[in-house]
Design an enzyme around this catalytic site. Structure first.
Site, PDB file in Angstrom:
ATOM      1  N   CYS B  80      -5.917  -0.095  -1.424  1.00  0.00           N
ATOM      2  CA  CYS B  80      -6.534   1.196  -1.780  1.00  0.00           C
ATOM      3  C   CYS B  80      -5.584   2.005  -2.651  1.00  0.00           C
ATOM      4  CB  CYS B  80      -6.982   1.938  -0.529  1.00  0.00           C
ATOM      5  SG  CYS B  80      -8.123   3.289  -0.884  1.00  0.00           S
ATOM      6  N   HIS B 182     -10.585  -1.840   1.418  1.00  0.00           N
ATOM      7  CA  HIS B 182      -9.741  -2.034   2.592  1.00  0.00           C
ATOM      8  C   HIS B 182     -10.040  -3.379   3.232  1.00  0.00           C
ATOM      9  CE1 HIS B 182      -7.898   1.975   3.066  1.00  0.00           C
ATOM     10  NE2 HIS B 182      -8.935   2.362   2.350  1.00  0.00           N
ATOM     11  N   GLU B 184      -8.590  -4.757   5.666  1.00  0.00           N
ATOM     12  CA  GLU B 184      -8.450  -4.660   7.123  1.00  0.00           C
ATOM     13  C   GLU B 184      -9.671  -4.010   7.762  1.00  0.00           C
ATOM     14  OE1 GLU B 184      -7.170  -2.677   4.959  1.00  0.00           O
ATOM     15  OE2 GLU B 184      -6.900  -0.648   5.744  1.00  0.00           O
TER      16      GLU B 184
END
Lengths: 255, 203
Positions: B80, B182, B184
């Site tokens: 990001c 993102h 994750e």
């Protein structure tokens, strides 16, 4: 091609139990939030919202414990709210695994709170939540779990918080809450004209047609559903299958 | 072991949770002085603004160490805002110099749609790379940002995403990788990318 619409399961909790409300009242126990969160995670839900709706002696510590367990196995965004009053509350939630914090009552009293969160975690980490009750043809804003009427100018309030920097606005209808008779689409459109932020609409979803009506008639980025998924055997996958017939774009399970 | 840099702000727990889940050894680090003695890869997460991120990195004396890690060819993943600061310059809150590992400037997404660009959007792979092993050519990932890389270098653009404007969602230059979304928070596909990143060899 653009960003997809989101369907967000909403988990409302009191003392580590999942509860269902009607008009922010008549609370009943509907299960274990950790087990429920896992089921949503396993079925690739778009996001999860966890709201602590305890009335008295509410602190964020219940949320911290829940989020810590849920975040270890949840690889989509987690938003947490309910009783956030200070920057330390927010910081502790982020440290426990929250991606976004949802703030309602505190923002009316203290704009510096969202400013501080915005500076340290980015404006996108903040969802400002607004609860509304119908008043004739208009709407009143309430805080403190729907118990305190805020006499503010909504346009001015939204301008102020957007200038400080927020990510999204969460619109909740107290009248429709838990009714499962459909969202208040007029409310969503009413608020929508005063803000440039992406909107999450909530309150009243009972079937998939309600979701279709919301996405097709309002400029919503997402819908949040509590009773629809937690009080019955519907799930976001089936919702998306239904909605895919209406030219709406969603993240599908195999993606 | 992968080092996840904690430069002062932002939520790094999610990155750690995802690597733990994948059983990939990792540590959150506050100090990069002895990077080579313990770590083989670096992750730069990031939330906040371009300006504050670069300022934190300079204050924490991370800047020169990161340049050193890059020159020594250790794989670096920016997520990001962490991917944006890899570029030459950012225009958020004034002009701020980035690392310059990736050609490009960072500016506000050119759109009439609501910002931030938040939610799941398609990532379309435009060039092959080992990091894409077992991934579909187009997959959904979770985005949340108002700024994106502009005037990208085609050779460094490996995937694109559209939000009225089409911008690079994955950029790669040798051992430096940037993901605008993102991973994750992008469930199976994101975890797969992180797994593949963890298995990249030092070039």
């Amino acid at each position: 091609m653009s960003v997809k619409k989101r369907i967000i399961p909403l988990l409302t909790t009191i003392d580590s139990r999942l509860v269902k409300s009607i008009k922010f009242d008549k609370l009943i126990d509907v299960g274990d939030p950790i087990k429920t969160a896992k089921i949503f995670n396993d079925s690739d839900a778009d996001e999860l919202i966890l709201l602590n709706i305890k009335r008295n002696n509410r602190t964020v510590s219940d949320s911290l414990k829940l989020i810590d367990k849920i975040a270890k196995n949840c690889f989509m965004p987690l938003s947490v709210g309910g009783g956030i009053r200070s920057y330390v509350d927010a910081k502790n939630l982020f440290n426990s695994g929250a991606d976004k914090v949802i703030i309602n009552s505190a923002t009316f009293e203290n704009k510096k709170l969202i400013e501080e969160i915005s500076i340290n975690y980015g404006s996108q980490s903040i969802i400002v939540s607004l609860d509304f009750k119908k008043n004739g043809n208009l709407y009143d804003i309430y805080s403190e779990c729907g118990t305190f009427k805020q006499n503010i100018n909504m346009k001015k309030y939204i301008d102020e918080i957007e200038n400080i920097g927020i990510g999204e606005i969460f619109i909740n209808s107290i009248d429709s809450d838990g009714s499962m008779k459909g969202f208040d689409l007029n409310l969503f459109n009413f608020v929508s004209q005063y803000t440039k932020a992406p909107l999450i609409g909530c309150g009243g979803a009972g079937n998939f047609k309600h979701l279709k009506d919301a996405f097709l008639n309002c400029n919503l980025s997402a819908v949040a559903c509590g009773s629809l998924f937690n009080f019955g055997d519907n799930n976001p996958i089936r919702a998306k299958n239904y909605l895919s017939n209406y030219n709406l774009d969603f993240k599908l399970v195999n993606q | 072991m992968i080092a996840i840099l904690n430069s002062g702000t932002g939520n790094i727990k999610s990155v750690k949770n995802s690597l733990d889940y994948l059983s990939i050894s990792n540590e959150i680090v506050n100090d990069l002085s002895f990077f080579e003695s313990k770590y083989t890869k670096l992750i730069l997460p990031g939330v906040g603004s371009f300006k504050s991120a670069m300022s934190n990195l300079k204050v924490g004396k991370f800047y020169s160490k990161i340049v050193d890690i890059k020159l020594k060819k250790f794989p670096i993943l920016g997520i990001c805002l962490g991917s944006q600061i890899l570029c030459n310059i950012g225009f958020e809150a004034g002009n701020t110099k980035g690392f310059g590992f990736i050609d490009g400037k960072v500016g506000r997404i050119n759109t009439n749609l609501r910002l931030p660009h938040i939610g799941w959007n398609n990532v379309s792979i435009t060039k092959n790379h080992k990091i894409f092993e077992n991934l579909e050519k187009e997959f959904a990932a979770y985005f949340v940002h108002k700024y994106c890389i502009k005037v990208p270098n085609e050779n460094q653009t490996y995937a694109v995403t559209s939000y009225e404007e089409t911008f690079p969602s994955i950029v790669i230059n040798d051992n430096v990788i940037g993901m605008q979304f993102h991973p994750e928070k992008s469930q199976k596909n994101g975890l797969l990318l992180l797994k593949n990143f963890s298995e990249l060899n030092v070039s």
